[in-house]
Design a protein around this motif. Structure first.
Motif, PDB file in Angstrom:
ATOM      1  N   LYS A 178     -14.380   2.991-168.134  1.00 36.93           N
ATOM      2  CA  LYS A 178     -14.868   1.604-167.985  1.00 36.93           C
ATOM      3  C   LYS A 178     -13.749   0.609-168.275  1.00 36.93           C
ATOM      4  N   PHE A 181     -14.606  -0.261-157.650  1.00 39.75           N
ATOM      5  CA  PHE A 181     -15.944   0.240-157.318  1.00 39.75           C
ATOM      6  C   PHE A 181     -15.833   1.195-156.135  1.00 39.75           C
ATOM      7  N   ASP A 218     -21.032   1.510-153.476  1.00 40.70           N
ATOM      8  CA  ASP A 218     -21.735   0.816-154.571  1.00 40.70           C
ATOM      9  C   ASP A 218     -22.507  -0.398-154.061  1.00 40.70           C
ATOM     10  N   GLU A 268     -22.619  -2.352-165.642  1.00 43.25           N
ATOM     11  CA  GLU A 268     -22.314  -2.219-164.211  1.00 43.25           C
ATOM     12  C   GLU A 268     -22.745  -3.450-163.423  1.00 43.25           C
ATOM     13  N   ASP A 304     -28.100  -0.572-165.604  1.00 40.39           N
ATOM     14  CA  ASP A 304     -26.937  -0.494-166.487  1.00 40.39           C
ATOM     15  C   ASP A 304     -26.337  -1.898-166.557  1.00 40.39           C
ATOM     16  N   LYS A 329     -20.311  -6.144-161.625  1.00 36.70           N
ATOM     17  CA  LYS A 329     -20.348  -6.402-160.175  1.00 36.70           C
ATOM     18  C   LYS A 329     -20.405  -7.907-159.892  1.00 36.70           C
TER      19      LYS A 329
END
Length: 661
Positions: free
Chosen positions: A406, A273, A277, A218, A215, A222
């Motif tokens: 999101k 998060f 994660d 994502e 993704d 990060k």
């Protein structure tokens, strides 16, 4: 008389922003002019490497300037340099623009420079093919404005490197040098290579992310989150070594280090998060991404760099189908200036997106706090520790709500950074306030949002009801797209009825937001809301305008240019500014003046790219913090542009004796 190279480069993709004034002047002074049989002027120059006179094309201008850099700054001797070096592809032969040969193997290409393709994507492909065909480990692409340096790891991966080695250096010396925040400030890729974070993400997508089976939102989120944390830590301890860098580690070692840094960031900024994660990119994909991002300074005097990248990522992942388009930051700044919030006042954005309105309100109020204390705002303002009043303001006075999960996580990140670990950004369906309990009673939701929600509850007008609140200031750009069709929601709103007073089967989302927002404001509270132009013009929407006028004084209507929300939509919009009637702050009048203005400068071109202010010589103008300045007429940018709509409104507000000026 010297010939100006801007004349030669005019109307091409080539520029000379990368080069020093003295380099440009030296080239211009060496140009000779001849005329052909038709009387047309042709320019020539003595080549720095070939020691013969050559015709000066736009590409050749950039090549001669970069040769000057290689010879005089990197100390490469001309006997190690060859121009138009032949590269074989089967039977076909192409010519590389500049090749520097290996010091110990004088016939083996060591660095290849590509200039023929003035667009990065094309240039990088060409450069990769030359490096792969010759085995050269280092590649450079430039068009004179942007520049990129790459290390060829294997045929598939070209990693960004911060620079190329000088003639006396090894590549490993460039890669293993430890960096502090000061190095990042000086060598920031966005400034020195004229890149944008969004552009780098697009490059990473082309290189690795599109085929990584992850993704993209994502994984990039990060990495940006982790890098922001790394910069913040170093900004507060200037001699600390930055950790979001590859100092020549193996790919596995690098992944362990970045994961550990991500874990620390999650602890510092909780609720974005999950604790569990992990970064899921493979070590080799991660290595390419880290090398792309490591030379970028994300923190500056505002958060525009990360903002723009998050806007791209969110729109990519949600395709803008909710009509949720980020409000350009210059429109937000105009609204903030016109509503003039203070540190004593509460503020909310009820359709927060990435939290542009709250973050820019925070910066505006902080600026006032700093001025009061005789402090100045540095170009690393966003990562420095602030006076206590600044964090108190974010902790107690600033709120945001959004339904898109999101967007809420991005908004929380920006708010946590701006507020030094404090944020009241809540994940709720704002229009369906009767069902908030379904969220607020969920334990997982409480873990992240409950502290902020407890503060929001204190601002309710009636205990246990989420319908009315007592906010001083509200700014929002509610989603336009999509109608609300659930009758149980529609019947909670006066504006759920049509002009004849009958409840409708469906109502535009933005219409219900008008009423919902007014319910958030106390008497005398003020609001800025972005609405489709039709709400101001359509005869069928007169009942909406009447509803607003009954409850508020209409302060101003500012028409925005139709390019403002491109590339997402060409919908023409205006910003409505109102103040709720109140005996003291805004006494009711039947007849009063309204401020009307229309944005004249488009600020973006038809494809949605920002238009920037230029110096008289055509170079892009930078403000005192090194930011590009969007060419708009909404307000004066640091005294570098003319007064605009916001300043004209401030004059109007003082003349009208409005309570907040």
């Amino acid at each position: 008389m010297a010939v100006s190279i801007s004349r030669i480069l005019k109307d091409t993709e080539y520029k000379f922003d990368q080069f020093k004034t003295e380099q440009i002047e030296a080239l211009e002074n060496s140009i000779s002019v001849k005329t052909d049989k038709n009387g047309k002027e042709i320019y020539y120059v003595q080549c720095l490497a070939r020691e013969k006179e050559i015709k000066l094309t736009p590409e050749e201008c950039v090549r001669q300037l970069y040769l000057d850099t290689l010879i005089n700054e990197y100390d490469y001797r001309t006997d190690r340099i060859q121009l138009e070096y032949p590269v074989k592809f089967g039977r076909e032969e192409k010519r590389a623009d500049i090749v520097i040969f290996d010091k110990d193997r004088p016939t083996v290409p060591y660095i290849i420079v590509e200039l023929k393709k003035p667009k990065l994507k094309d240039g990088k492909e060409q450069l990769k093919s030359y490096c792969n065909a010759t085995g050269a480990p280092i590649g450079v692409w430039t068009n004179g404005s942007q520049i990129s340096y790459y290390n060829r790891k294997d045929p598939n991966y070209f990693e960004d490197i911060p620079n190329i080695p000088k003639a006396s250096q090894k590549l490993s010396e460039i890669l293993t040098k430890r960096w502090t925040i000061q190095d990042l400030v000086e060598k920031d890729k966005l400034l020195n290579e004229r890149k944008s974070l969004k552009g780098l993400i697009l490059e990473m997508e082309d290189e690795v992310l599109a085929n990584a089976g992850v993704d993209v939102f994502e994984e990039v989120f990060k990495l940006i989150f982790t890098k922001l944390f790394d910069e913040m830590e170093s900004g507060r301890k200037k001699d600390r070594t930055l950790e979001f860098r590859n100092y020549g580690y193996t790919e596995t070692e690098l992944k362990e280090k970045i994961q550990s840094l991500f874990d620390s960031a999650k602890k510092k900024w909780a609720g974005v998060f999950k604790d569990s994660d992990k970064i899921v990119l493979t070590p080799s994909h991660l290595s390419v991404c880290v090398s792309s991002l490591q030379d970028v300074k994300l923190f500056n005097s505002n958060l525009e760099v990360v903002d723009e990248a998050f806007e791209y990522l969110i729109n990519k992942s949600s395709k803008g189908e909710k009509g949720q388009y980020f409000t350009p930051r210059y429109v937000i700044d105009m609204c903030v200036r016109m509503l003039n919030p203070t540190e004593e006042e509460t503020m909310i954005d009820t359709a927060a997106g990435s939290c542009g309105f709250p973050v820019h309100t925070i910066f505006y109020v902080w600026q006032k706090i700093l001025e009061k204390k005789g402090l100045s705002r540095s170009h690393l303002f966003t990562l420095e520790k602030k006076p206590e009043e600044c964090t108190d303001y974010v902790r107690e006075k600033v709120f945001a709500i959004d339904f898109d999960e999101k967007a809420v996580r991005v908004a929380r990140t920006l708010n946590l950074i701006a507020g030094d670990g404090q944020t009241n950004v809540l994940h709720l369906n704002n229009l369906d306030y009767e069902r908030w309990d379904e969220f607020t009673e969920d334990e997982n939701w409480q873990d992240t949002y409950f502290e902020g929600f407890k503060k929001l509850r204190k601002l309710r007008k009636v205990e246990k009801s989420n319908q009315d609140f007592n906010f001083d200031v509200l700014m929002a750009n509610p989603p336009f797209a999509g109608d609300i069709k659930e009758s149980r929601i529609i019947t909670k709103y006066e504006l759920g009825k049509n002009e004849k007073g009958k409840y409708q089967n469906k109502v535009g989302r933005d219409i219900l937001f008008i009423e919902r927002n007014l319910n958030f404001l106390k008497a005398g509270g003020r609001m800025a809301i972005v609405l489709p132009q039709g709400r101001f013009n359509n005869s069928s929407d007169k009942y909406i305008r009447d509803y607003i006028a009954k409850r508020c004084r209409i302060l101003a209507v500012v028409g925005l240019h139709q390019n403002v929300f491109k590339p997402h939509t060409g919908t023409k919009t205006s910003v409505l500014f109102v103040q709720k009637w109140d005996e003291k702050l805004c006494p009711k009048k039947d007849d009063y003046n309204i401020f009307f203005a229309t944005m004249q400068k488009p600020s973006k071109d038809n494809s949605g790219d920002k238009i920037y202010v230029k110096e008289t010589d055509g170079a892009l103008k930078l403000d005192s913090h090194g930011h590009l300045i969007v060419d708009h007429d909404l307000f004066n940018h640091e005294g570098l542009t003319q007064d605009g709509i916001a300043e004209a409104f401030a004059e109007f507000a003082k003349k009208e004796k409005l309570s907040f000026f």
